[in-house]
Design a protein around this motif. Structure first.
Motif, mmCIF file in Angstrom:
data_model
loop_
_atom_site.group_PDB
_atom_site.id
_atom_site.type_symbol
_atom_site.label_atom_id
_atom_site.label_comp_id
_atom_site.label_asym_id
_atom_site.label_seq_id
_atom_site.Cartn_x
_atom_site.Cartn_y
_atom_site.Cartn_z
ATOM 1 N N TYR A 57 -4.219 -6.137 -6.467
ATOM 2 C CA TYR A 57 -5.041 -5.059 -7.024
ATOM 3 C C TYR A 57 -4.189 -3.916 -7.539
ATOM 4 O O TYR A 57 -3.148 -3.584 -6.967
ATOM 5 C CB TYR A 57 -5.992 -4.501 -5.958
ATOM 6 C CG TYR A 57 -7.040 -5.497 -5.538
ATOM 7 C CD1 TYR A 57 -8.262 -5.560 -6.196
ATOM 8 C CD2 TYR A 57 -6.806 -6.368 -4.482
ATOM 9 C CE1 TYR A 57 -9.237 -6.476 -5.814
ATOM 10 C CE2 TYR A 57 -7.772 -7.286 -4.088
ATOM 11 C CZ TYR A 57 -8.980 -7.333 -4.762
ATOM 12 O OH TYR A 57 -9.934 -8.247 -4.378
ATOM 13 N N LYS A 117 0.832 -1.210 0.000
ATOM 14 C CA LYS A 117 0.000 0.000 0.000
ATOM 15 C C LYS A 117 0.866 1.259 0.000
ATOM 16 O O LYS A 117 0.482 2.278 -0.559
ATOM 17 C CB LYS A 117 -0.939 0.000 1.204
ATOM 18 C CG LYS A 117 -2.049 -1.016 1.082
ATOM 19 C CD LYS A 117 -2.941 -1.012 2.305
ATOM 20 C CE LYS A 117 -3.989 -2.108 2.175
ATOM 21 N NZ LYS A 117 -4.739 -2.317 3.394
ATOM 22 N N LYS A 141 -1.035 -1.912 -6.269
ATOM 23 C CA LYS A 141 -1.284 -0.958 -5.185
ATOM 24 C C LYS A 141 -1.693 -1.647 -3.889
ATOM 25 O O LYS A 141 -1.619 -1.061 -2.827
ATOM 26 C CB LYS A 141 -2.405 0.019 -5.582
ATOM 27 C CG LYS A 141 -2.113 0.822 -6.814
ATOM 28 C CD LYS A 141 -1.018 1.817 -6.553
ATOM 29 C CE LYS A 141 -0.777 2.687 -7.781
ATOM 30 N NZ LYS A 141 0.444 3.431 -7.695
ATOM 31 N N ASP A 142 -2.141 -2.909 -4.009
ATOM 32 C CA ASP A 142 -2.641 -3.607 -2.830
ATOM 33 C C ASP A 142 -2.502 -5.107 -3.030
ATOM 34 O O ASP A 142 -2.743 -5.617 -4.127
ATOM 35 C CB ASP A 142 -4.112 -3.249 -2.598
ATOM 36 C CG ASP A 142 -4.618 -3.628 -1.214
ATOM 37 O OD1 ASP A 142 -3.815 -4.016 -0.338
ATOM 38 O OD2 ASP A 142 -5.842 -3.529 -1.014
ATOM 39 N N ALA A 159 -4.727 0.309 -9.082
ATOM 40 C CA ALA A 159 -5.491 1.483 -8.654
ATOM 41 C C ALA A 159 -6.976 1.250 -8.891
ATOM 42 O O ALA A 159 -7.371 0.445 -9.737
ATOM 43 C CB ALA A 159 -5.019 2.710 -9.427
ATOM 44 N N GLU A 160 -7.772 1.955 -8.139
ATOM 45 C CA GLU A 160 -9.228 1.901 -8.220
ATOM 46 C C GLU A 160 -9.779 0.488 -7.986
ATOM 47 O O GLU A 160 -10.790 0.088 -8.555
ATOM 48 C CB GLU A 160 -9.715 2.477 -9.560
ATOM 49 C CG GLU A 160 -9.349 3.944 -9.712
ATOM 50 C CD GLU A 160 -9.753 4.530 -11.044
ATOM 51 O OE1 GLU A 160 -10.553 3.909 -11.766
ATOM 52 O OE2 GLU A 160 -9.255 5.626 -11.359
ATOM 53 N N ASN A 161 -9.037 -0.264 -7.170
ATOM 54 C CA ASN A 161 -9.475 -1.608 -6.745
ATOM 55 C C ASN A 161 -9.670 -2.578 -7.912
ATOM 56 O O ASN A 161 -10.497 -3.484 -7.851
ATOM 57 C CB ASN A 161 -10.748 -1.507 -5.891
ATOM 58 C CG ASN A 161 -10.801 -2.611 -4.853
ATOM 59 O OD1 ASN A 161 -9.776 -3.101 -4.402
ATOM 60 N ND2 ASN A 161 -12.006 -2.997 -4.489
ATOM 61 N N LYS A 162 -8.898 -2.403 -8.992
ATOM 62 C CA LYS A 162 -8.986 -3.292 -10.148
ATOM 63 C C LYS A 162 -8.142 -4.541 -9.874
ATOM 64 O O LYS A 162 -6.924 -4.447 -9.658
ATOM 65 C CB LYS A 162 -8.470 -2.594 -11.402
ATOM 66 C CG LYS A 162 -8.498 -3.501 -12.618
ATOM 67 C CD LYS A 162 -7.886 -2.837 -13.830
ATOM 68 C CE LYS A 162 -7.865 -3.843 -14.970
ATOM 69 N NZ LYS A 162 -6.952 -3.429 -16.022
#
Length: 170
Positions: free
Chosen positions: A130, A62, A105-106, A132-135
């Motif tokens: 994931y 993160k 990102k995650d 960005a934007e939880n994709k």
């Protein structure tokens, strides 16, 4: 004189028996104190420590911190990603850095099982990666082997592979 000699023999034998018993009980006392000094392995405590290490690993992604992610690994660690050769400790931070540069990102780890003893622990679970934007970029399964190093649980072996279908051939 024979009576004195017999008394001396009996006294020496009795002292010898007492001395042997004392040495034996001293040995038992030392063994018992050694056992008290070494705490018994507690898997629940180890699980808690591993969950904390997993939280640090996920938090590092993160933050975009590949060195932080790599800090969870033992000095003789190997990461074995899909479709790649094993990666040694010196290249683990660059591996996770390449994930971050590709847009990760995650990372979410879902632990399914932790088992082991004071010397080695295995963890099995599932992961999701994931952008960005939880994709969602990837999801799959993993096996991690942990070992104690410098008073903390560190990842010794890490193997993961995707559960997503292969891209169609062109």
């Amino acid at each position: 004189m024979t009576k004195s000699f017999n008394t001396l023999i009996v006294a020496a034998t009795a002292m010898s028996i007492v001395a042997c018993n004392n040495a034996s009980s001293d040995g038992k006392t030392a063994d018992a104190s050694e056992k008290k000094e070494t705490p018994a392995f507690d898997l629940a405590t180890a699980k808690t420590a591993i969950e904390a290490e997993n939280a640090k690993f996920m938090d590092a992604f993160k933050k975009g911190d590949s060195a932080g992610a790599a800090s969870n690994y033992a000095e003789d660690a190997l990461v074995m990603p899909s479709n790649a050769e094993p990666i040694a400790k010196s290249n683990i931070a660059p591996l996770w850095g390449s994930f971050i540069r590709m847009g990760v990102k995650d990372v979410k780890l879902m632990v399914d099982d932790i088992a082991g003893n004071a010397e080695i622990i295995s963890e099995t679970g599932r992961y999701e990666i994931y952008a960005a934007e939880n994709k969602m970029l990837d999801k799959g399964k993993y096996v991690v082997v942990w070992k104690p190093e410098n008073g903390a649980w560190k990842i010794y072996r890490d193997i993961f592979n995707t559960s997503m279908p292969a891209a169609p051939a062109k």
